[in-house]
Design an enzyme around this catalytic site. Sequence first.
Site, short mmCIF file in Angstrom:
data_model
loop_
_atom_site.label_atom_id
_atom_site.label_comp_id
_atom_site.label_asym_id
_atom_site.label_seq_id
_atom_site.Cartn_x
_atom_site.Cartn_y
_atom_site.Cartn_z
N ASP A 103 0.84 -1.20 0.00
CA ASP A 103 0.00 0.00 0.00
C ASP A 103 0.88 1.25 0.00
O ASP A 103 2.04 1.20 0.42
CB ASP A 103 -0.89 0.04 1.26
CG ASP A 103 -1.85 -1.13 1.31
OD1 ASP A 103 -2.16 -1.70 0.25
OD2 ASP A 103 -2.27 -1.47 2.43
N1 URA Z 1 -1.16 -5.96 3.93
C1 URA Z 1 -1.67 -4.72 3.93
O1 URA Z 1 -2.68 -4.47 4.56
N2 URA Z 1 -1.02 -3.78 3.24
C2 URA Z 1 0.10 -4.01 2.55
O2 URA Z 1 0.66 -3.09 1.94
C3 URA Z 1 0.62 -5.30 2.57
C4 URA Z 1 -0.03 -6.26 3.27
#
Ligand code: URA
Length: 235
Positions: A103
Amino acid sequence: MRLDKLLSEVGLCSRTESKKAARAGKITVDGITVKTTDIHVDPEKSIITYMGIPVEYKKFTYIMLNKPDGYISATDDKKEHTVLELLDERTQKLGLFPCGRLDKNTLGLLILTNNGELCHRLLSPKHHVEKVYFFRAERCITDEDQRRLESGVNLDGVVTKPAKLELCDDRMSGYLTITEGKFHQVKRMLEAVCNKVTYLERVKFAGIPLDTSLSRGEWRRLTVDEEAHLESFLK
Ligand code: URA
């Protein structure tokens, strides 16, 4: 492979630039100066120099990036900064893409490669490749939360695969190992036990730990051993 293609694939110059360099006598193949780049060479066998520098041809490139906050795991975007922008111009020309997604506000280990087959393999849910995340949560995680996180929580009707959770002493942070890559998986898993992730960082991917000497936004090529380890997933 055509010489102009090879030189552009290794990121040394564009096809047009390579033509000019050849005309100027700046490219050699097996010790002989070539005047044109529309010739075929064997990238594995020919010894090629460009501007006096030996050309190292590798079919695939693998990069470890310590992803900073605020960058999206994409190759280009009209509005957001992408992780590709963190690479230098030459490396950006190698056709790399992120192997999986973090993310925008998740930090840490992201592998970039141009080996599509390997990337597919590493991300396929069939192969259970481990990803380890360090997280901080808003509230303490109880024994019951831990049991649920490890045995599987329901995310929109689908139960997550078994996970491993090592809690830190404060019980508000820890290391979660998962083998899937569902959208916002770690954040949603914590939400499923009425908690909230306040910090998320990937510290290990497919057995390769994040090189902690890399500052946020810094990257390096994988070592020979790391590359061999990743490529072993194709065997
Ligand atoms: N899980 C999440 O919630 N975000 C990420 O970026 C990776 C794994």
